[in-house]
Design a protein around this motif. Structure first.
Motif, short mmCIF file in Angstrom:
data_model
loop_
_atom_site.label_atom_id
_atom_site.label_comp_id
_atom_site.label_asym_id
_atom_site.label_seq_id
_atom_site.Cartn_x
_atom_site.Cartn_y
_atom_site.Cartn_z
N THR A 264 0.82 -1.22 0.00
CA THR A 264 0.00 0.00 0.00
C THR A 264 0.85 1.27 0.00
OG1 THR A 264 -0.15 -0.28 2.37
CG2 THR A 264 -2.04 -0.99 1.09
N SER A 265 2.15 1.15 0.34
CA SER A 265 3.01 2.33 0.32
C SER A 265 3.71 2.50 -1.03
CB SER A 265 4.12 2.22 1.36
OG SER A 265 3.59 1.98 2.61
N VAL A 266 3.49 1.55 -1.93
CA VAL A 266 4.14 1.66 -3.24
C VAL A 266 3.25 2.49 -4.15
CG1 VAL A 266 5.09 0.35 -5.17
CG2 VAL A 266 5.14 -0.62 -2.89
N LYS A 267 3.87 3.54 -4.73
CA LYS A 267 3.08 4.50 -5.50
C LYS A 267 2.46 3.87 -6.74
CE LYS A 267 4.61 8.19 -7.69
NZ LYS A 267 5.86 8.65 -8.07
N ASP A 268 3.27 3.25 -7.54
CA ASP A 268 2.75 2.67 -8.78
C ASP A 268 3.62 1.50 -9.25
OD1 ASP A 268 4.99 3.93 -9.66
OD2 ASP A 268 3.94 5.65 -10.49
N ASN A 269 3.30 0.99 -10.43
CA ASN A 269 4.01 -0.20 -10.93
C ASN A 269 5.50 0.08 -11.16
OD1 ASN A 269 1.64 -1.51 -10.87
ND2 ASN A 269 1.19 -1.24 -13.04
N THR A 270 5.82 1.32 -11.59
CA THR A 270 7.23 1.67 -11.84
C THR A 270 8.02 1.60 -10.55
OG1 THR A 270 6.31 3.24 -13.37
CG2 THR A 270 8.66 3.39 -13.01
N GLU A 271 7.42 2.12 -9.47
CA GLU A 271 8.13 2.09 -8.19
C GLU A 271 8.30 0.65 -7.70
OE1 GLU A 271 7.27 5.29 -5.36
OE2 GLU A 271 7.36 3.72 -3.84
N LEU A 272 7.31 -0.16 -8.01
CA LEU A 272 7.38 -1.58 -7.61
C LEU A 272 8.57 -2.24 -8.30
CD1 LEU A 272 5.84 -3.73 -5.99
CD2 LEU A 272 4.58 -4.28 -8.05
N ARG A 273 8.75 -1.91 -9.57
CA ARG A 273 9.87 -2.49 -10.33
C ARG A 273 11.21 -2.00 -9.76
NH1 ARG A 273 9.04 -1.03 -16.08
NH2 ARG A 273 7.13 -2.17 -15.74
N LYS A 274 11.27 -0.72 -9.41
CA LYS A 274 12.52 -0.17 -8.85
C LYS A 274 12.86 -0.87 -7.54
CE LYS A 274 12.11 4.44 -10.74
NZ LYS A 274 11.55 5.75 -10.40
N LEU A 275 11.80 -1.13 -6.75
CA LEU A 275 12.02 -1.82 -5.47
C LEU A 275 12.61 -3.20 -5.71
CD1 LEU A 275 8.78 -0.81 -3.63
CD2 LEU A 275 11.05 -0.54 -2.70
N LEU A 276 12.09 -3.86 -6.73
CA LEU A 276 12.57 -5.21 -7.04
C LEU A 276 14.04 -5.18 -7.44
CD1 LEU A 276 11.83 -8.21 -7.64
CD2 LEU A 276 11.45 -7.52 -9.99
N ILE A 277 14.39 -4.19 -8.27
CA ILE A 277 15.78 -4.10 -8.73
C ILE A 277 16.72 -3.82 -7.56
CG2 ILE A 277 17.36 -2.78 -10.24
CD1 ILE A 277 14.85 -2.21 -11.96
N ASP A 278 16.20 -3.13 -6.56
CA ASP A 278 17.02 -2.72 -5.42
C ASP A 278 17.20 -3.83 -4.37
OD1 ASP A 278 18.58 -0.60 -4.83
OD2 ASP A 278 17.17 0.32 -3.43
N THR A 279 16.60 -5.00 -4.61
CA THR A 279 16.79 -6.10 -3.65
C THR A 279 18.03 -6.89 -4.06
OG1 THR A 279 15.42 -7.61 -4.93
CG2 THR A 279 14.32 -6.38 -3.19
N THR A 280 18.61 -7.58 -3.09
CA THR A 280 19.80 -8.38 -3.40
C THR A 280 19.39 -9.85 -3.54
OG1 THR A 280 20.14 -8.58 -1.04
CG2 THR A 280 21.42 -6.91 -2.19
N SER A 281 20.32 -10.66 -4.04
CA SER A 281 20.00 -12.08 -4.10
C SER A 281 20.13 -12.66 -2.69
CB SER A 281 20.93 -12.79 -5.07
OG SER A 281 22.23 -12.77 -4.57
N LYS A 282 19.81 -13.93 -2.55
CA LYS A 282 19.75 -14.59 -1.24
C LYS A 282 18.81 -13.83 -0.32
CE LYS A 282 24.14 -17.00 -1.22
NZ LYS A 282 23.56 -18.34 -1.30
N SER A 283 17.60 -13.65 -0.80
CA SER A 283 16.65 -12.90 0.01
C SER A 283 15.23 -13.44 -0.18
CB SER A 283 16.69 -11.42 -0.36
OG SER A 283 16.35 -11.27 -1.71
N ILE A 284 14.37 -13.10 0.79
CA ILE A 284 12.96 -13.46 0.69
C ILE A 284 12.18 -12.15 0.58
CG2 ILE A 284 11.02 -14.62 1.80
CD1 ILE A 284 12.88 -16.26 3.40
N ILE A 285 11.37 -12.03 -0.48
CA ILE A 285 10.51 -10.85 -0.60
C ILE A 285 9.13 -11.27 -0.11
CG2 ILE A 285 9.53 -9.15 -2.17
CD1 ILE A 285 11.94 -9.72 -4.01
N VAL A 286 8.65 -10.57 0.92
CA VAL A 286 7.41 -11.00 1.56
C VAL A 286 6.30 -9.97 1.32
CG1 VAL A 286 6.36 -11.56 3.77
CG2 VAL A 286 8.76 -12.09 3.39
N ILE A 287 5.13 -10.43 0.92
CA ILE A 287 3.96 -9.55 0.93
C ILE A 287 2.93 -10.23 1.84
CG2 ILE A 287 2.20 -8.35 -0.41
CD1 ILE A 287 4.00 -8.49 -2.82
N GLU A 288 2.74 -9.64 3.02
CA GLU A 288 1.82 -10.24 3.99
C GLU A 288 0.39 -9.77 3.72
OE1 GLU A 288 2.31 -12.21 7.00
OE2 GLU A 288 4.15 -11.45 7.94
#
Ligand SMILES: Nc1ncnc2c1ncn2[C@@H]1O[C@H](COP(=O)(O)OP(=O)(O)OP(=O)(O)O)[C@@H](O)[C@H]1O
Ligand SMILES: [Mg+2]
Length: 531
Positions: free
Chosen positions: A278-302
């Protein structure tokens, strides 16, 4: 004796210095280039070693240390401790531990497949004459020296081995982080240097697969699945799939979904990115967030059902009554969560297609080795496209506590095992009443120093009996309400039928009357015409 040596060395040094000055002053620049080339050739003829240099900062990455340099530093730390005379200490894990590396101008040796190589740590003095906005530091680098005849071995396999091993050491020894996404763009759309899409704290959740209460076979299956995933880099490459895996965890509140995510992170030694959609403005920001994650990680949407309007086509062939009832309960629960502030206002413009792209679009392959985990209390509210296999590969249902799960909790909370006297009764009650692991855990937890295993288990038995009684009453009430609703429905239909019958009768009477009056009228008309 020493004095004699110095006396002899003095004139020799003076002669070398004199020759060097003459050479620099009287040989033209181009000629010096030629001489240099030939001397290099001559030296390489007699000197059989080669060098590779690894700079700490590469030219494009002014502010970021070269990944290769960091990996080599970690790799060499184990040899540095035993071989180097002067060591440098760097703090890692947010100041909690030290990494010792060799100091500048130290040399250590390493062996690979029986061949010896040398690593030299060195630095090049900064150019102090340049006018710069910031003070330039000395440029550090590692020099790898090896015999010419091992060129193939070193460049093709030793370097890869060093980098992989160095990265693995960093991963093993790093302090894992729990990240959350920052709201919108910092400073009203303006991004200053160093501003990150995610902010993190040290991840210290104590949940593990040992503390997680669930069926042991199911637990083992999940652990095997995770382990296979972490070792399947080459397999994913072979089948042409991005190296990521989606898990959907669903079940009633308090059944251990969040605890399982923490257990997964601890088991895999991964970072956790807790994405607040709900804090993500739009799809573009969602993509930027994804790019900014590192490997060996868990992305969680509760609680994905509460995050966005992602409800899909519902099953239409269910009985309407059932559907209405269920919907009412679900909406109540969502309202409850809204009240608790767990589901925020829906201001985000992220769409379902944006989320689908986030999970398995082209960008999702960047970095690799990532788990994406969704949790929900109501799986049937989600769009089938969102949870289809390939996006959410493994669906895990976490449900009310069974006897197997209870045994884990009893062992963890009270140190009691199966032979305990209260167990048979608890086993029977668990088959008759639904209680979440969260509620069981709360009953098992001693509340004062006077409480022991017996008192806690007796409290649990009482709670289970109450739950059973409540469930029975609820079922009876529901049955009553159902019967009442059915009766009302029947009565309504009866009434409808009666009304329809009266209407029909009235209509029939009306038609008869009309026929009569028409035929009378016809008679009268006939009489008139006759007349
Ligand atoms: N399966 C379980 N094993 C061990 N402890 C559990 C389990 N389920 C719940 N608990 C206990 O209950 C607490 C709440 O559980 P958790 O937050 O994992 O539930 P949840 O399924 O994520 O609930 P929600 O749907 O409301 O987010 C945990 O802190 C833990 O102590
Ligand atoms: Mg949860």
């Amino acid at each position: 004796m020493m004095q004699d040596v110095w006396t002899q060395l003095g004139p020799t040094i003076a002669a070398i210095m004199f020759s060097w000055t003459m050479y620099q002053n009287y040989f033209p620049h181009e000629l010096r280039g030629h001489i240099r080339r030939y001397t290099d050739k001559l030296v390489s003829y007699f000197y059989p070693y080669m060098h590779i240099i690894f700079h700490e900062y590469e030219s494009e990455g002014w502010f970021e240390r070269s990944k290769a340099y960091v990996a080599i530093e970690r790799y060499l730390s184990k040899n540095s401790c035993t071989q180097a005379k002067r060591l440098k200490a760097n703090t890692v894990k947010d100041g909690q531990s030290l990494v010792l590396t060799m100091d500048d101008h130290e040399e250590i040796t390493d062996e690979y497949k029986g061949e010896k190589v040398w690593w030299i740590s060195s630095q090049q003095a900064a150019n102090r004459q340049t006018i710069a906005l910031w003070k330039e530091d000395d440029k550090r680098y590692f020099k790898l020296k090896f015999h010419r005849k091992h060129r193939e071995l070193i460049t093709n396999s030793y370097l890869k081995y060093v980098l992989d091993e160095g990265k693995a050491i960093s991963v093993r020894e790093r302090q894992r982080k729990l990240y959350t996404n920052n709201k919108g763009e910092a400073g009203g759309g303006y991004r200053y240097r160093g501003w990150r899409m995610w902010s993190g704290v040290v991840f210290e959740h104590p949940s593990t697969f040992d503390t997680l209460a669930m069926d042991p076979n199911k637990k083992q299956e999940i652990m095997d699945d995770l382990q296979t995933f972490s070792k399947s880099k080459d397999y994913y490459a072979k089948i042409g799939k991005a190296w990521k895996r989606g898990y959907l965890l669903y079940g009633p509140p308090g059944t251990g979904k969040s605890s399982m995510i923490a257990a997964m992170a601890n088991f895999m030694q991964y970072d956790v990115y807790d994405l607040e959609l709900t804090s993500v403005k739009d799809n573009t920001e969602l993509r930027k967030l994804l790019i900014d994650t590192t490997s060996k990680s868990i992305i969680v949407i509760e609680d994905i059902d509460c995050s966005l309007d992602l409800t899909g086509q519902r099953e239409k062939n269910k009985k309407k009554d059932e559907e209405d009832n269920k919907e009412k309960n679900e909406n109540d629960a969502i309202k409850e969560k809204l009240k608790r502030g767990e589901a925020k206002e829906k201001q985000s413009e992220v769409t379902l297609s944006g989320l689908l792209n986030f999970i398995d679009g082209l960008w999702s392959a960047i970095g690799g080795e990532r788990l994406i985990v969704f949790t929900t209390n109501y799986v049937e509210k989600l769009d089938p496209a969102l949870i289809r296999r390939g996006r959410m590969d493994k669906h895990i249902v976490l449900s009310y506590c069974c006897f197997e799960s209870f045994k884990v909790l009893a062992h963890n909370y009270l140190d009691v095992v199966e032979s305990y006297v209260h167990f048979p009764e608890i086993r029977r009650l668990l088959g008759e009443a639904n209680m979440t692991p969260a509620d069981i855990a709360e009953n098992l937890m001693p509340k004062s120093s006077k409480e022991n295993a017996d008192t806690c288990l007796e409290r649990l038995i009482k709670a289970l009996e109450t739950a059973k009684e409540e469930a029975k009453l609820k079922a009876e009430k529901e049955e009553e309400e159902k019967a009442k609703a059915e009766k009302e429905k029947e009565e309504k239909e009866e009434k409808k039928k009666e009304v329809a019958a009266t209407e029909e009768a009235k209509n029939a009477d009306g038609v008869n009357e009309k026929d009569k009056s028409e035929s009378n009228g016809a008679k009268e008309n006939g009489d008139v015409s006759k007349g």
